[in-house]
Write a protein that holds these residues in place. Structure first.
Motif, PDB file in Angstrom:
ATOM      1  N   PHE A 112       0.780  -1.797   0.156  1.00  0.00           N
ATOM      2  CA  PHE A 112       0.056   0.335  -0.044  1.00  0.00           C
ATOM      3  C   PHE A 112       0.895   1.170   0.130  1.00  0.00           C
ATOM      4  N   ASN A 113       2.156   0.882   1.240  1.00  0.00           N
ATOM      5  CA  ASN A 113       2.879   2.249   0.831  1.00  0.00           C
ATOM      6  C   ASN A 113       3.725   2.641  -0.211  1.00  0.00           C
ATOM      7  N   VAL A 114       4.144   2.052  -0.592  1.00  0.00           N
ATOM      8  CA  VAL A 114       5.225   1.465  -1.920  1.00  0.00           C
ATOM      9  C   VAL A 114       4.314   1.776  -3.239  1.00  0.00           C
ATOM     10  N   PHE A 115       2.694   1.760  -3.316  1.00  0.00           N
ATOM     11  CA  PHE A 115       2.144   1.798  -4.726  1.00  0.00           C
ATOM     12  C   PHE A 115       1.973   3.414  -4.273  1.00  0.00           C
ATOM     13  N   ALA A 125       0.466  19.305   5.636  1.00  0.00           N
ATOM     14  CA  ALA A 125      -0.059  19.157   4.302  1.00  0.00           C
ATOM     15  C   ALA A 125      -0.270  18.172   3.207  1.00  0.00           C
ATOM     16  N   PHE A 126       1.246  18.633   3.194  1.00  0.00           N
ATOM     17  CA  PHE A 126       1.781  17.020   1.624  1.00  0.00           C
ATOM     18  C   PHE A 126       1.035  15.994   1.952  1.00  0.00           C
ATOM     19  N   HIS A 127       1.480  15.840   3.490  1.00  0.00           N
ATOM     20  CA  HIS A 127       1.462  14.496   4.325  1.00  0.00           C
ATOM     21  C   HIS A 127       0.406  13.937   4.585  1.00  0.00           C
ATOM     22  N   THR A 128      -0.602  14.631   4.888  1.00  0.00           N
ATOM     23  CA  THR A 128      -1.847  14.290   4.900  1.00  0.00           C
ATOM     24  C   THR A 128      -2.708  14.055   3.440  1.00  0.00           C
ATOM     25  N   ALA A 129      -2.214  14.294   2.499  1.00  0.00           N
ATOM     26  CA  ALA A 129      -2.527  15.041   1.508  1.00  0.00           C
ATOM     27  C   ALA A 129      -2.242  13.641   0.683  1.00  0.00           C
ATOM     28  N   PHE A 130      -0.740  13.596   1.031  1.00  0.00           N
ATOM     29  CA  PHE A 130      -0.628  11.899   0.236  1.00  0.00           C
ATOM     30  C   PHE A 130      -1.148  10.995   0.459  1.00  0.00           C
ATOM     31  N   ASN A 131      -1.590  11.030   2.109  1.00  0.00           N
ATOM     32  CA  ASN A 131      -2.189   9.529   2.624  1.00  0.00           C
ATOM     33  C   ASN A 131      -3.543   9.383   2.272  1.00  0.00           C
ATOM     34  N   ILE A 132      -4.246  10.600   2.468  1.00  0.00           N
ATOM     35  CA  ILE A 132      -5.857  10.331   1.616  1.00  0.00           C
ATOM     36  C   ILE A 132      -6.058  10.147   0.606  1.00  0.00           C
ATOM     37  N   ILE A 133      -5.445  11.118  -0.195  1.00  0.00           N
ATOM     38  CA  ILE A 133      -5.530  10.680  -2.099  1.00  0.00           C
ATOM     39  C   ILE A 133      -4.872   9.078  -2.045  1.00  0.00           C
ATOM     40  N   ASN A 134      -4.066   8.657  -1.517  1.00  0.00           N
ATOM     41  CA  ASN A 134      -3.649   7.179  -1.885  1.00  0.00           C
ATOM     42  C   ASN A 134      -4.731   6.234  -0.757  1.00  0.00           C
ATOM     43  N   THR A 135      -5.332   6.097  -0.229  1.00  0.00           N
ATOM     44  CA  THR A 135      -5.971   5.659   0.395  1.00  0.00           C
ATOM     45  C   THR A 135      -7.790   5.505  -0.117  1.00  0.00           C
ATOM     46  N   LEU A 136      -7.799   6.816  -0.735  1.00  0.00           N
ATOM     47  CA  LEU A 136      -8.479   7.010  -1.745  1.00  0.00           C
ATOM     48  C   LEU A 136      -8.670   6.470  -3.021  1.00  0.00           C
ATOM     49  N   LEU A 137      -7.361   6.082  -3.808  1.00  0.00           N
ATOM     50  CA  LEU A 137      -7.060   5.249  -4.890  1.00  0.00           C
ATOM     51  C   LEU A 137      -7.235   3.297  -4.813  1.00  0.00           C
ATOM     52  N   LEU A 138      -7.041   3.385  -3.387  1.00  0.00           N
ATOM     53  CA  LEU A 138      -6.805   2.005  -3.328  1.00  0.00           C
ATOM     54  C   LEU A 138      -7.870   1.188  -2.663  1.00  0.00           C
ATOM     55  N   GLY A 164     -10.897   1.127  -3.220  1.00  0.00           N
ATOM     56  CA  GLY A 164     -11.522   0.139  -3.881  1.00  0.00           C
ATOM     57  C   GLY A 164     -11.154  -1.152  -4.243  1.00  0.00           C
ATOM     58  N   PHE A 165     -10.080  -1.343  -3.776  1.00  0.00           N
ATOM     59  CA  PHE A 165      -9.172  -2.365  -4.527  1.00  0.00           C
ATOM     60  C   PHE A 165      -8.706  -3.645  -3.310  1.00  0.00           C
ATOM     61  N   VAL A 166      -9.537  -2.702  -2.287  1.00  0.00           N
ATOM     62  CA  VAL A 166      -8.963  -3.955  -0.794  1.00  0.00           C
ATOM     63  C   VAL A 166      -8.730  -5.317  -1.036  1.00  0.00           C
ATOM     64  N   ARG A 167      -9.819  -6.153  -1.872  1.00  0.00           N
ATOM     65  CA  ARG A 167      -9.982  -7.672  -2.845  1.00  0.00           C
ATOM     66  C   ARG A 167      -8.970  -8.146  -3.046  1.00  0.00           C
ATOM     67  N   GLN A 168      -8.296  -6.856  -3.802  1.00  0.00           N
ATOM     68  CA  GLN A 168      -7.257  -7.039  -5.493  1.00  0.00           C
ATOM     69  C   GLN A 168      -6.220  -7.352  -4.617  1.00  0.00           C
ATOM     70  N   ILE A 169      -6.012  -6.204  -2.785  1.00  0.00           N
ATOM     71  CA  ILE A 169      -4.887  -6.099  -2.279  1.00  0.00           C
ATOM     72  C   ILE A 169      -4.390  -7.637  -1.725  1.00  0.00           C
ATOM     73  N   GLU A 170      -6.218  -8.048  -1.563  1.00  0.00           N
ATOM     74  CA  GLU A 170      -5.698  -9.002   0.017  1.00  0.00           C
ATOM     75  C   GLU A 170      -5.661 -10.599  -0.893  1.00  0.00           C
ATOM     76  N   MET A 171      -5.835 -10.442  -2.340  1.00  0.00           N
ATOM     77  CA  MET A 171      -6.058 -11.653  -3.912  1.00  0.00           C
ATOM     78  C   MET A 171      -4.395 -11.921  -3.696  1.00  0.00           C
ATOM     79  N   LEU A 172      -3.453  -9.897  -4.312  1.00  0.00           N
ATOM     80  CA  LEU A 172      -2.606 -10.275  -4.063  1.00  0.00           C
ATOM     81  C   LEU A 172      -1.238 -10.835  -2.968  1.00  0.00           C
ATOM     82  N   VAL A 173      -1.699 -10.269  -1.850  1.00  0.00           N
ATOM     83  CA  VAL A 173      -1.040 -11.142  -0.954  1.00  0.00           C
ATOM     84  C   VAL A 173      -1.133 -12.192  -0.664  1.00  0.00           C
ATOM     85  N   CYS A 174      -1.899 -12.885  -1.068  1.00  0.00           N
ATOM     86  CA  CYS A 174      -2.182 -14.615  -0.486  1.00  0.00           C
ATOM     87  C   CYS A 174      -1.118 -14.979  -1.560  1.00  0.00           C
TER      88      CYS A 174
END
Length: 569
Positions: free
Chosen positions: A258-261, A296-309, A311-321
């Motif tokens: 998640f963080n690297v992405f 503000a950059f630190h917060t924006a970075f993490n909020i936008i990253n969360t908003l992007l991903l 919807g893909f929790v299931r896909q992340i789960e499949m990837l790590v599995c």
């Protein structure tokens, strides 16, 4: 000499900051630990609530590492699914940005250190009050004071040493306005965070350097450091998961992915993102404090990253599995829930150990289930295979007792409430009795094996019926024991367990007297009677150990063991 003193002062200031962060986080965790765990359990039903939960808890305890390690341990203990953990980890990344905002707002503008000493005076009586919650809140106050004292000392020492000039001298040899430089700062940010094991400490250092207006170290370079810190902070959870089960390692890996992405995605729009944040702070927030830009950059970075991903929790789960597949024999011979190192607070470690004890009890119950099957097996090959399996289980129970006891001893070395100390004593008694159950089950199998090898007479139909009845009573006793050990089951009294124990004792006496009569009457040989009554007596001993487990969980003394524990003898 002065340089050496300054270096030690710099390291000492950072150590005080880290110690304050750790003490504050642990104090709040202990003060509200049960509530936080209840929140985690209740508010992670969907990914949105999971994110909000991660934000809330991390904002409270001021440590994304603590939240992530807690989440990994929850997954390890089977209290949270992998999908739920990913949402909480996303929220933890957002929650940790609160630290940067606090430091930006007051850390370098207001002399917080001047208020820290009076705060220590408030916290001291709470520390020595002896009351669990008061003491924990006192630790939180002490940690808060130490944190800002360390921050103030860090700034003073850095100024005295001319850190700004040193950094400027180094940056003079680095190409300016180069994308390579941004990548370099990301790597440095990750390495520093990995070393200090705290993204909050790394962010504090970054804010301090940024506030010095060092030539060559502007907003973009500081933002790159902050991005690197998001990668470096994943190492804490990753290290905590190394000795955990596969699901826990997957949760830590999901955190890293998640963080690297997020870093890779932001690199694509890095310069426009920096310009957008600068515009927002200058025009919407009114400017006036450049440190706000970095926060503000630190917060924006993490909020936008969360908003992007999100919807893909299931896909992340499949990837790590896919990256970490579950092996068929995964953890067949190892502890399932507790790891080699202690995770989060002592209270959380105790909870993990409770889950492990439940697993221990399940293994003992499953092991006992082999005995009726062994009685009915006539084929010699199948008999030997099943008896060997019982022996293997007995060895595993020995190892489980030693490993759980070692884990609990480590936990007991930490700071514990009186209730937690008493709980550990109960758990140590339980695992001792569970190991004795394993020994007793093995003795039942060994009795059947000796009868098969050394006695030509088969058990009579009446004897077989009595043995099966006794096994049924013991099975009922084990089922009641499992109800007492199950953490999710409602608490019940032990009256039924006591009644079964009395029934087993009376039945054993009845069968012993009947056996003497039958042997004297010549209904079967003395040798067969010995094997028969050995089996019945061992069932009664096993029931004693089961009752002792129940009593240990209740906090009562063991009154049911009527022979010295002698392993398999």
């Amino acid at each position: 000499m002065e340089l050496i003193i300054n270096i030690f002062s710099l390291v000492g200031s950072l150590a005080l900051f880290l110690f304050g962060m750790k003490t504050m986080s642990e104090g709040l965790e202990k003060f509200a630990g049960d509530r936080l765990r209840s929140i985690l359990a209740a508010m992670t039903k969907n990914r949105i609530m999971g994110v909000l939960t991660g934000v809330l808890i991390t904002a409270l305890i001021q440590s994304s590492s603590a939240t992530t390690v807690m989440v990994v341990s929850f997954v390890n203990a089977g209290l949270m699914t992998l999908g739920q953990s990913i949402g909480v980890i996303m929220g933890a990344n957002i929650g940790t940005t609160v630290t940067a905002w606090i430091i930006s707002a007051v850390g370098f503008k207001v002399d917080i250190a001047a208020f820290s000493i009076p705060l220590l005076a408030i916290g001291m009586p709470l520390i020595f009050s002896g009351k669990g919650n008061r003491k924990s809140f006192g630790e939180f106050i002490f940690g808060f004071s130490f944190l800002f004292m360390g921050l103030a000392f860090l700034q003073d020492v850095a100024t005295a040493m001319g850190i700004g000039d040193m950094v400027a001298g180094i940056l003079a040899h680095v190409p300016q306005n180069s994308f390579f430089t941004i990548l370099l700062f990301i790597v440095v940010g990750a390495l520093v965070t990995m070393i200090v094991q705290s993204s909050s400490a790394a962010m504090a250092i970054t804010l301090m350097l940024f506030g010095m207006n060092i030539p060559g170290f502007g907003f973009e370079q500081a933002a790159a450091l902050a991005m690197g810190q998001n990668i470096g902070t994943t190492i804490t959870a990753f290290m905590a998961s190394l000795t955990a089960n596969t699901q826990a390692r997957r949760a830590a890996l999901a955190h890293m992915f998640f963080n690297v992405f997020g870093v890779v995605a932001f690199l694509i729009v890095f310069y426009p993102a920096c310009d957008a944040v600068s515009w927002f702070v200058d025009n919407v927030m009114g400017g006036g404090n450049d440190l706000f830009k970095l926060s503000a950059f630190h917060t924006a970075f993490n909020i936008i990253n969360t908003l992007l991903l999100i919807g893909f929790v299931r896909q992340i789960e499949m990837l790590v599995c896919h990256v970490l597949p579950m092996k068929a024999q995964d953890e067949d011979y190892r502890l399932r829930f507790i790891s080699g190192g202690l995770l989060s607070t002592a209270e959380l470690s105790i909870m993990e150990a409770q889950k492990e004890i439940h697993h221990f009890a399940e293994r003992c119950q499953r092991m006992f289930g082999f005995v009726p099957e062994l009685m009915q097996t006539e084929d010699e090959t199948e008999f030997n295979k099943l008896f060997s399996r019982i022996g293997k289980y007995e060895s595993i129970t020995d190892s489980m007792e030693m490993e759980i006891a070692a884990y609990l001893n480590k936990v007991s070395e930490g700071r514990l409430s009186d209730a937690s100390k008493a709980q550990i004593q109960k758990m140590l008694r339980q695992i001792t009795e569970l190991e004795s159950i394993g020994d007793s089950v093995y003795n039942l199998g060994r009795t059947l094996n000796r009868h098969r090898m050394h006695c030509q007479d088969a058990f009579t139909p009446e004897q077989t019926q009595h043995m099966q009845t006794m096994l049924g009573l013991v099975e009922g006793s084990l089922e009641e024991m499992m109800k007492r050990i199950d953490l999710t089951a409602p608490r019940t009294n032990i009256t039924k367990s006591i009644n079964i124990e009395h029934e087993i004792n009376n039945y054993r006496k009845q069968l012993r007297n009947q056996n003497l009569y039958d042997v004297n009457a010549g209904h079967y040989s003395y040798q067969l009677g010995v094997f028969y009554i050995d089996f019945i007596s061992e069932c009664e001993h096993l029931a004693d150990y089961v009752m002792n487990v129940v009593q240990a969980g209740k906090g009562l003394n063991n009154d049911y063991e009527d022979r010295p524990r002698n392993g398999q003898d």
